[in-house]
Scaffold this active site. Structure first.
Site, PDB file in Angstrom:
ATOM      1  CE  LYS A  35      -4.262   1.393   2.091  1.00 48.10           C
ATOM      2  NZ  LYS A  35      -5.137   1.770   0.959  1.00 48.10           N
TER       3      LYS A  35
HETATM    4  N1  PPE Z   1      -7.023  -2.112  -3.186  1.00 50.04           N
HETATM    5  C1  PPE Z   1      -7.122  -0.713  -2.693  1.00 50.04           C
HETATM    6  C2  PPE Z   1      -6.389  -0.321  -4.243  1.00 50.04           C
HETATM    7  C3  PPE Z   1      -7.438   0.195  -1.704  1.00 50.04           C
HETATM    8  O1  PPE Z   1      -6.796   1.277  -1.680  1.00 50.04           O
HETATM    9  C4  PPE Z   1      -8.104  -0.628  -0.640  1.00 50.04           C
HETATM   10  C5  PPE Z   1      -8.415   0.385   0.256  1.00 50.04           C
HETATM   11  C6  PPE Z   1      -8.362  -1.366  -0.471  1.00 50.04           C
HETATM   12  C7  PPE Z   1      -7.917  -2.687  -2.011  1.00 50.04           C
HETATM   13  C8  PPE Z   1      -9.636  -2.383  -0.054  1.00 50.04           C
HETATM   14  O2  PPE Z   1      -8.092  -2.920   1.432  1.00 50.04           O
HETATM   15  P1  PPE Z   1      -8.352  -2.717   2.837  1.00 50.04           P
HETATM   16  O3  PPE Z   1      -8.644  -1.326   3.252  1.00 50.04           O
HETATM   17  O4  PPE Z   1      -8.057  -3.275   3.494  1.00 50.04           O
HETATM   18  O5  PPE Z   1      -9.764  -4.180   2.497  1.00 50.04           O
HETATM   19  N2  PPE Z   1      -7.663   1.812   0.011  1.00 50.04           N
HETATM   20  C9  PPE Z   1      -7.972   2.319   1.119  1.00 50.04           C
HETATM   21  C10 PPE Z   1      -7.511   3.669   0.628  1.00 50.04           C
HETATM   22  C11 PPE Z   1      -8.133   5.033   0.364  1.00 50.04           C
HETATM   23  C12 PPE Z   1      -8.316   6.348  -0.229  1.00 50.04           C
HETATM   24  O6  PPE Z   1      -8.865   6.872  -1.063  1.00 50.04           O
HETATM   25  O7  PPE Z   1      -7.406   7.112   0.802  1.00 50.04           O
HETATM   26  C13 PPE Z   1      -8.349   2.962   2.184  1.00 50.04           C
HETATM   27  O8  PPE Z   1     -10.027   2.081   1.877  1.00 50.04           O
HETATM   28  O9  PPE Z   1      -8.790   3.134   3.298  1.00 50.04           O
END
Ligand code: PPE
Length: 354
Positions: A157
């Site tokens: 991330k």
């Molecule tokens: N894919 C991506 C690209 C992504 O950024 C997130 C979370 C996910 C999947 C889901 O991951 P999880 O939160 O562990 O279930 N995106 C984060 C960033 C959002 C933002 O705009 O800043 C979030 O949801 O916190």
């Protein structure tokens, strides 16, 4: 955005407006940072952080993958997160830890520049709009492909990776859609700009595998576990673009977005009534229950606060040691912080797999 009082920065709690960086910070120029998105929810027993250890673990691994040496351990970050929420007086919030290469050296191999770490918290409402959870969203398959594992690290991330997400999100927003769905470099379905994706076909819940360049979402993992506990079949496999249009239901998961049904993709309506998302609804409700997470309470200051905590501790039968009731605050932090997403049991809805 909604401001709160304090931000945690390199081990200290600083006023929100003072949490600043130098314009020559490395991360600002090259995207050399890693971050997390976490949520705390209000519960009867105080705010509860959803899967904090898992998020901090991914945080450390993302840093490691991009050769950023994290100056704080998971335990320190966990304590800091909880104290920050309490000191900001929040009952529920979004939590954003960020580690980035700071000020000190320019150029691409700048190992002498320090790694700075911050944690910020703020109230953050529905990421994809107030009506997203109830009505579902309209999504568009992006012309931008998700970053390839041949050129970067989709599993991390990392701040820089989000330029890719921003291109996709901007394109879809400018075209009037709520969210973008990115395909991977091979043309299979990957994920949303900030969410993982699930597709229901023939009563089975499908989701792209790790080899499809996804971020290893913590909500994705939770939902897979919840769905299996509820008796659904979940299959991690490559998904063709047209399968999105043919799906009975599609939903997305992410910390900011939570669980959101998708009602239209590229102007194709998804599934028939009842709509949106009969199957989506059951894991969504289970996820909202957020059981057995790390809990803590806001610390009330002064003599009244101390007295209240002592009373509370007596009720719980805790032993007060020489450090007063400090040992019991902010409740037994570490133990049992991982979430058991839901009580296993037979599905009560219509059978979904043959
Ligand atoms: N894919 C991506 C690209 C992504 O950024 C997130 C979370 C996910 C999947 C889901 O991951 P999880 O939160 O562990 O279930 N995106 C984060 C960033 C959002 C933002 O705009 O800043 C979030 O949801 O916190």
């Amino acid at each position: 955005m909604d401001q709160v009082d304090l931000i945690w920065k390199n081990g200290e709690f600083v006023p929100w407006d003072d949490a600043k960086v130098h314009v020559l910070s490395h991360g600002l120029h090259y995207g050399t940072g890693v971050f997390e998105g976490i949520r705390a929810y209000e519960t009867e027993r105080g705010p509860a952080v959803f899967r904090l250890p898992e998020h901090l673990d991914r945080f450390e691994k993302s840093a490691e993958l991009y050769y950023l040496q994290m100056p704080f351990g998971a335990e320190q970050l966990r304590t800091a997160t909880k104290e920050l929420i309490a000191r900001n007086g929040l009952t529920s919030c979004y939590i954003r830890p960020l580690a980035f290469r700071g000020y000190g050296e320019m150029g691409l191999y700048a190992n002498s520049a320090p790694v700075d770490v911050i944690i910020a918290t703020w109230p953050w409402g529905a990421y994809l709009g107030d009506e997203s959870a109830g009505k579902g969203i309209r999504a568009k398959v992006s012309s931008w492909r998700r970053i390839s594992p041949a050129g970067a690290i989709p599993h991390a991330k990392a701040s820089g990776s989000y330029l890719n997400s921003i291109l996709a999100k901007t394109e879809s927003a400018n075209a009037g859609y709520d969210e973008a769905i990115l395909l991977d470099e091979r043309g299979f379905v990957c994920e949303g700009s900030g969410e993982n994706i699930f597709v229901i076909r023939g009563g089975e819940i499908l989701t792209p595998p790790h080899t499809a360049s996804i971020l290893d979402g913590i909500n994705r993992k939770s939902v897979i576990q919840i769905a299996r506990d509820l008796g659904y079949t979940v299959v991690e496999r490559d998904i063709a673009r047209a399968e999105l249009y043919l799906a009975e239901e599609v939903f997305m998961t992410g910390t900011a977005a939570e669980m959101v049904p998708v009602r239209e993709i590229d102007d194709h309506g998804i599934g028939g009534p009842p709509h949106p998302g009969e199957i989506h609804g059951r894991p969504a409700r289970a996820r909202r229950r957020v059981p057995r997470v790390a809990r803590f309470r806001r610390r009330r200051g002064g003599r009244a606060g101390r007295r209240a905590r002592r009373r509370q501790a007596r009720r719980r039968g805790d032993r007060l040691d020489g450090r007063g009731d400090r040992a019991n605050y902010p409740c037994r932090l570490a133990a049992g912080a991982a979430v058991r997403p839901c009580a296993p049991g037979p599905p009560t809805g219509p059978p979904v797999s043959s």
